[in-house]
Scaffold this motif. Structure first.
Motif, PDB file in Angstrom:
ATOM      1  N   LEU A  69      -1.996   8.533   7.281  1.00  0.00           N
ATOM      2  CA  LEU A  69      -0.551   8.326   7.423  1.00  0.00           C
ATOM      3  C   LEU A  69       0.193   8.250   6.091  1.00  0.00           C
ATOM      4  CD1 LEU A  69      -0.653   5.616  10.236  1.00  0.00           C
ATOM      5  CD2 LEU A  69      -0.339   8.081  10.493  1.00  0.00           C
ATOM      6  N   GLY A  70      -0.552   8.112   5.018  1.00  0.00           N
ATOM      7  CA  GLY A  70       0.064   7.994   3.703  1.00  0.00           C
ATOM      8  C   GLY A  70      -0.051   6.574   3.187  1.00  0.00           C
ATOM      9  N   ARG A  71      -0.470   6.474   1.952  1.00  0.00           N
ATOM     10  CA  ARG A  71      -0.721   5.155   1.366  1.00  0.00           C
ATOM     11  C   ARG A  71       0.550   4.335   1.208  1.00  0.00           C
ATOM     12  NH1 ARG A  71      -5.757   5.842   0.897  1.00  0.00           N
ATOM     13  NH2 ARG A  71      -6.693   7.690  -0.006  1.00  0.00           N
ATOM     14  N   LYS A  72       1.635   4.988   0.802  1.00  0.00           N
ATOM     15  CA  LYS A  72       2.886   4.251   0.609  1.00  0.00           C
ATOM     16  C   LYS A  72       3.352   3.613   1.914  1.00  0.00           C
ATOM     17  CE  LYS A  72       4.462   7.096  -3.219  1.00  0.00           C
ATOM     18  NZ  LYS A  72       5.454   8.085  -3.668  1.00  0.00           N
ATOM     19  N   ARG A  73       3.259   4.348   2.995  1.00  0.00           N
ATOM     20  CA  ARG A  73       3.661   3.801   4.301  1.00  0.00           C
ATOM     21  C   ARG A  73       2.833   2.577   4.675  1.00  0.00           C
ATOM     22  NH1 ARG A  73       4.131   9.491   7.300  1.00  0.00           N
ATOM     23  NH2 ARG A  73       6.312   9.895   6.800  1.00  0.00           N
ATOM     24  N   ILE A  74       1.544   2.666   4.457  1.00  0.00           N
ATOM     25  CA  ILE A  74       0.658   1.556   4.817  1.00  0.00           C
ATOM     26  C   ILE A  74       0.897   0.364   3.899  1.00  0.00           C
ATOM     27  CG2 ILE A  74      -1.743   0.810   5.060  1.00  0.00           C
ATOM     28  CD1 ILE A  74      -0.740   2.783   7.243  1.00  0.00           C
ATOM     29  N   ILE A  75       1.142   0.613   2.620  1.00  0.00           N
ATOM     30  CA  ILE A  75       1.429  -0.487   1.697  1.00  0.00           C
ATOM     31  C   ILE A  75       2.716  -1.199   2.110  1.00  0.00           C
ATOM     32  CG2 ILE A  75       2.069  -1.068  -0.682  1.00  0.00           C
ATOM     33  CD1 ILE A  75       0.150   1.297  -1.525  1.00  0.00           C
ATOM     34  N   VAL A  76       3.755  -0.437   2.396  1.00  0.00           N
ATOM     35  CA  VAL A  76       5.019  -1.040   2.824  1.00  0.00           C
ATOM     36  C   VAL A  76       4.841  -1.746   4.169  1.00  0.00           C
ATOM     37  CG1 VAL A  76       7.395  -0.541   3.550  1.00  0.00           C
ATOM     38  CG2 VAL A  76       6.473   0.520   1.485  1.00  0.00           C
ATOM     39  N   GLY A  77       4.189  -1.090   5.113  1.00  0.00           N
ATOM     40  CA  GLY A  77       3.969  -1.695   6.431  1.00  0.00           C
ATOM     41  C   GLY A  77       3.107  -2.944   6.353  1.00  0.00           C
ATOM     42  N   GLY A  78       2.041  -2.889   5.569  1.00  0.00           N
ATOM     43  CA  GLY A  78       1.172  -4.056   5.410  1.00  0.00           C
ATOM     44  C   GLY A  78       1.893  -5.223   4.751  1.00  0.00           C
ATOM     45  N   THR A  79       2.724  -4.901   3.762  1.00  0.00           N
ATOM     46  CA  THR A  79       3.495  -5.947   3.080  1.00  0.00           C
ATOM     47  C   THR A  79       4.508  -6.577   4.034  1.00  0.00           C
ATOM     48  OG1 THR A  79       3.185  -4.806   0.968  1.00  0.00           O
ATOM     49  CG2 THR A  79       4.926  -6.460   1.065  1.00  0.00           C
ATOM     50  N   LEU A  80       5.171  -5.748   4.821  1.00  0.00           N
ATOM     51  CA  LEU A  80       6.096  -6.281   5.824  1.00  0.00           C
ATOM     52  C   LEU A  80       5.357  -7.144   6.847  1.00  0.00           C
ATOM     53  CD1 LEU A  80       8.471  -3.247   6.492  1.00  0.00           C
ATOM     54  CD2 LEU A  80       9.106  -5.479   5.549  1.00  0.00           C
ATOM     55  N   LEU A  81       4.183  -6.678   7.274  1.00  0.00           N
ATOM     56  CA  LEU A  81       3.400  -7.432   8.248  1.00  0.00           C
ATOM     57  C   LEU A  81       3.027  -8.802   7.706  1.00  0.00           C
ATOM     58  CD1 LEU A  81       1.910  -7.663  10.951  1.00  0.00           C
ATOM     59  CD2 LEU A  81      -0.049  -6.539   9.864  1.00  0.00           C
ATOM     60  N   PHE A  82       2.470  -8.856   6.486  1.00  0.00           N
ATOM     61  CA  PHE A  82       2.065 -10.173   6.008  1.00  0.00           C
ATOM     62  C   PHE A  82       3.266 -11.040   5.635  1.00  0.00           C
ATOM     63  CE2 PHE A  82       1.151  -8.201   1.683  1.00  0.00           C
ATOM     64  CZ  PHE A  82       1.910  -9.060   0.882  1.00  0.00           C
TER      65      PHE A  82
END
Length: 169
Positions: A69-82
């Protein structure tokens, strides 16, 4: 390039936030145990274990999603999640509830780390890759030291909740 250094700074900040959040329950424990009238061992062990188990799941699942899905998306999504899950800790009133929310927090925390490392390695020149990846990873250690400082300033005045507000933001 300046753009690459800006990206490296943002990735490091993501890990500073990750490290901060990882240590949050341990630092907040004295105030939480007093507020909830529980023993520290009853709180910290189960809740930190749930957090670390969530990190393991997050690293495995979200780490592989970064490839697709793309690293930037996962980094942003993971940061929002935590971040959001950390704010949700404010609504908990039992160790079980806090453990569940910290498990979810851990998923976000665990997903950020492998994707930050991979994105750093992918976007830096080969000759600077090892050094810049190491510098970014230092963000985790830096972030881990900040909750103690924040707790010393905020918790006596505003309670344990202030730590989770800072962590969530």
């Amino acid at each position: 390039t300046p753009r690459n250094y800006a990206l490296i700074a943002l990735l490091m900040m993501a890990l500073v936030c990750d490290g901060f959040d990882l240590q949050l329950v341990g630092v907040a424990a004295p105030w939480l145990t007093e507020a909830w009238n529980v023993k520290p061992s009853a709180l910290v062990g189960p809740v930190q274990s749930a957090n670390l188990f969530g990190m393991m799941i997050g690293a495995i699942v979200l780490g592989s999603f970064g490839d697709r899905l793309g690293r930037k998306r996962i980094i942003v999504g993971g940061t929002l999640l935590f971040g959001l899950a950390t704010l949700a800790c404010l609504k908990t009133s039992t160790i079980t509830e806090l453990g569940i929310v910290r498990f979810i927090t851990g998923i976000g925390l665990g997903g950020v780390l492998p994707n930050v490392i991979a994105l750093t390695a992918e976007t830096t020149p080969r000759r600077k890759r090892a050094m810049l990846t190491s510098v970014v990873i230092i963000g985790m250690s830096l972030g881990s030291g900040i909750p103690g400082v924040v707790a010393a300033k905020l918790a006596p005045l505003h309670g344990w909740e202030s730590l989770f507000i800072v962590g969530g933001i």
